[in-house]
Each structure stands twice: as C-alpha cells, then as structure tokens.
Design an enzyme around this catalytic site. Structure first.
Site, mmCIF file in Angstrom:
data_model
loop_
_atom_site.group_PDB
_atom_site.id
_atom_site.type_symbol
_atom_site.label_atom_id
_atom_site.label_comp_id
_atom_site.label_asym_id
_atom_site.label_seq_id
_atom_site.Cartn_x
_atom_site.Cartn_y
_atom_site.Cartn_z
ATOM 1 C CE LYS A 48 0.734 1.661 4.306
ATOM 2 N NZ LYS A 48 1.510 2.824 4.554
ATOM 3 N N PRO A 60 9.356 -4.126 -0.041
ATOM 4 C CG PRO A 60 9.964 -1.914 -0.515
ATOM 5 C CD PRO A 60 9.016 -2.993 -0.911
ATOM 6 C CB VAL A 61 11.836 -5.949 5.039
ATOM 7 C CG1 VAL A 61 11.695 -6.150 6.542
ATOM 8 C CG2 VAL A 61 11.613 -7.252 4.293
ATOM 9 N N GLY A 88 9.699 -0.687 4.945
ATOM 10 C CA GLY A 88 9.875 0.355 3.935
ATOM 11 C C GLY A 88 8.746 1.358 3.882
ATOM 12 N N GLY A 89 7.726 1.202 4.737
ATOM 13 C CA GLY A 89 6.606 2.156 4.713
ATOM 14 C C GLY A 89 5.532 1.784 3.712
ATOM 15 C CB ALA A 102 1.315 -1.833 4.753
ATOM 16 N N GLY A 103 4.336 -3.895 4.171
ATOM 17 C CA GLY A 103 4.700 -5.253 3.739
ATOM 18 C C GLY A 103 4.348 -6.310 4.774
ATOM 19 C CG ASP A 138 -0.979 0.071 7.634
ATOM 20 O OD1 ASP A 138 -1.838 0.953 7.846
ATOM 21 O OD2 ASP A 138 0.240 0.294 7.622
HETATM 22 O O1 C5P Z 1 -0.575 -0.804 14.031
HETATM 23 P P1 C5P Z 1 0.863 -1.061 13.814
HETATM 24 O O2 C5P Z 1 1.359 -2.235 14.625
HETATM 25 O O3 C5P Z 1 1.241 -1.190 12.374
HETATM 26 O O4 C5P Z 1 1.615 0.211 14.347
HETATM 27 C C1 C5P Z 1 3.001 0.206 14.618
HETATM 28 C C2 C5P Z 1 3.340 1.422 15.458
HETATM 29 O O5 C5P Z 1 3.163 2.610 14.691
HETATM 30 C C3 C5P Z 1 2.463 1.607 16.671
HETATM 31 O O6 C5P Z 1 2.953 0.877 17.776
HETATM 32 C C4 C5P Z 1 2.570 3.107 16.894
HETATM 33 O O7 C5P Z 1 3.793 3.440 17.523
HETATM 34 C C5 C5P Z 1 2.631 3.653 15.477
HETATM 35 N N1 C5P Z 1 1.314 4.037 14.958
HETATM 36 C C6 C5P Z 1 0.707 5.190 15.455
HETATM 37 N N2 C5P Z 1 -0.527 5.560 14.989
HETATM 38 C C7 C5P Z 1 -1.157 4.847 14.032
HETATM 39 C C8 C5P Z 1 -0.558 3.676 13.493
HETATM 40 C C9 C5P Z 1 0.681 3.301 13.987
HETATM 41 O O8 C5P Z 1 1.276 5.868 16.319
HETATM 42 N N3 C5P Z 1 -2.349 5.249 13.594
#
Ligand code: C5P
Length: 308
Positions: free
Chosen positions: A16, A102-103, A105-106, A108-109, A144
């Site tokens: 994504k 990408p691991v 990488g932003g 959502a892999g 995600d």
């Molecule tokens: O939900 P996910 O595990 O992918 O999020 C990883 C980290 O990213 C969370 O622990 C949090 O630090 C940050 N995050 C956030 N706000 C969001 C999504 C992610 O602060 N809406």
C-alpha cells in the site's frame, strides 16, 4: 459429510501507499488518529499455506525475500496462529512467504503478509470466515492489515483500520524507489511527536478536492494533493530522501512523497512511458536501491492458486 479441504492455498497480497496521510494527536492508547487515503499497488507478496500432518503453524521464508523476521514476531505467522487460536483449529500449517515488498519500507509489507496468511489459512482450514471477520482479527495484528485484505483505494480513519472505499477513475502509474536502509514506524511517529511538541496538532482531514480528483481521474490534480504528515519526520531521520524527492519532481513526476513512515518514496508518473523514464533517471541518481514501476488500484489479498 466431511468436505475435502485443499492441500495448499496460495495468496497474493498488495503493497500500500498513502496518497494522503494526515496524522492527528497521540491518543491515550499510543496510536495517532489518522485521516488517510490508501491505494493498493500491484507490487505483491505471496503466502502459500500448506496442510501439515502436525498441529503447529510454521514459517519458511523463500530465498530473495530480504531481512524478514523468521520467528514469532513475523506478522504472517502471528496471523495464522491468532486465527488457529480464536477458532480452535486442530490442524497445523506450513506457511511459505515470498516477498517482493520492501521490509520496513513504509508500504505495509508485514501487514499485507498477515492479510495473506489470514486469507490462505481461512481457506486451508475450511473456516469460511467473511472478509469483515478476517478484517476485525487483522486489526488486532496491525493498523494496516484490514486494508491489505480490502485493497483498492480507501479512506482510512481512526488508527487506519476503519475503511471506506473511494471511487477512482483509471489506473495510476507509480515509480516506487526503495531505500538502502529501513525505518522503524514507531520511531518515525515518535519523531513526528517531537517535531510537533510545541504546537497543538489539529484533527486530520482528507481534502475533498483530492477525492474529487480521484473520482474524475485527474492524475495531474491528484499529484498536487499528495501529502504525508510523516514526511518531515522521515526526512529528518534520512535527509537524503529530500534529494530523491526533488530529483523526481525535476524529472517531471506529477507528485512525489515518502510512502507511509518511509523510507520508500513514491512518484506519480504521467503514463507508463514516463514511468519508465522516471525509473531509469531515479536509478541513475544513486540515491535509491531500486526504482520499480507499480500500478494501482488493485484488489486486496486474494487466492491465486489452490490444490486438492
Ligand atoms: O498498528 P501497527 O502495529 O502497524 O503500528 C506500529 C506502530 O506505529 C504503533 O505501535 C505506533 O507506535 C505507530 N502508529 C501510530 N498511529 C497509528 C498507526 C501506527 O502511532 N495510527
């Protein structure tokens, strides 16, 4: 009557990008309130779930998948184990994960691998769960994951897990420039908090003009509305990203931005030919590891192969 279950199920699930990522204040639960527009790209990871005579779920990583966590922190493995526990599944499974996203990488892999594992194991174990049920489970694993299941183009609210489909016209052609390094999502959010410590962060909102441009298929206008509130944080941690984004604009990209928490950068091309020129030009800068062409929107995690 017993229904025969498949011996293996293969699932593709998409990367994504966020066409718009508005980040609000830090919430009491440690997440940030988001207003985002996701789009799924045809850059996919593949998960095959194979029936196993044992009762455990195990993970194999296919060669060339990059530095993926192999143990219990791997999101595909966590997803399959969560599904097994919640629905008291007796059978085991062997998951084979093959990555091209990408691991760290932003894009959502990891989350999309969880989405793929949920879809694959749902079919392998004959659970018959609906997309919404898988989505609810997925949200426990990562913000995600629900989008990895749904795909397309969608508005994301709350911490990104509350989705509404967005109408789009046409196919968007992107150049995805991967980085030599990775970035940790929690660290990028923490940097965002530090950079914004002295002001009141407003509640985020997706501009209606972006949604209108997506509906009309006006790619030039979409390019001007691309925006990421995490970009300044990612650039403060990887200053060279700014040069890469500038290079993309110089080579005629309709818009350029850091993807999610980075460090991958994405560039909106005018058409497939321009994407090719842009990818070659960006590769030549030496500022990225690779520049690949990807298109969107594409569907979420879907079964591509099943064997009796
Ligand atoms: O939900 P996910 O595990 O992918 O999020 C990883 C980290 O990213 C969370 O622990 C949090 O630090 C940050 N995050 C956030 N706000 C969001 C999504 C992610 O602060 N809406």
């Amino acid at each position: 009557m017993d229904v025969a279950l498949p011996s293996s199920v293969g699932v593709d699930s998409p990367a994504k990008i966020n066409l718009f990522l508005g980040v609000g204040p830090l919430r009491a639960d440690g997440y940030h309130e988001l207003a985002t527009v996701f789009q799924a790209l045809d850059m996919v990871d593949h998960v095959t779930a194979v029936a196993d005579p044992g009762t455990a779920v195990q993970l194999e990583i296919a060669p060339g998948s990059g530095r993926v966590p192999k143990g219990g922190t791997n999101l595909a493995l966590k997803a399959a184990r969560l599904l097994k526990r919640k629905y008291k599944v007796k059978q085991g499974a062997r998951l084979i994960l093959s990555k091209s996203i990408p691991v760290a990488g932003g894009m959502a892999g990891g989350s999309t691998d969880a989405a793929a594992a949920l879809v694959a194991c749902n079919a392998l174990w004959g659970l018959g769960l609906a997309l919404d049920e898988l989505s609810e489970l997925g949200a426990e694993l990562g913000s995600d994951v629900p989008f990895g299941l749904h795909g397309g183009t969608a508005l994301g609210a709350s911490r990104g897990e509350v989705l509404t489909p967005v109408l789009t016209t046409g196919t968007f052609v992107w150049v995805v420039a991967t980085s030599f390094t990775s970035l940790s999502t929690p660290e990028v959010y923490a940097t965002f908090d530090r950079l914004n410590a002295t002001r009141d962060v407003p509640a985020p909102a997706v501009p209606r003009a972006l949604l209108a441009a997506l509906r009309r298929g006006d790619h030039e206008a979409v390019g001007t509305y691309l925006h990421n509130d995490l970009q300044a944080a990612a650039i403060s941690m990887r200053p060279e990203l700014d040069l890469l984004l500038e290079a993309g604009i110089d080579y005629g990209a309709l818009g350029a931005m850091v993807s999610g928490s980075g460090p991958t950068c994405v560039f909106l091309a005018k058409d497939p030919e321009h994407a090719m020129e842009l990818a070659v030009a960006l590769s030549g800068t030496g500022l990225c590891r690779s520049a690949k062409i990807a298109t969107g929107p594409v569907p979420g995690a879907r079964i591509t192969r099943a064997q009796d």
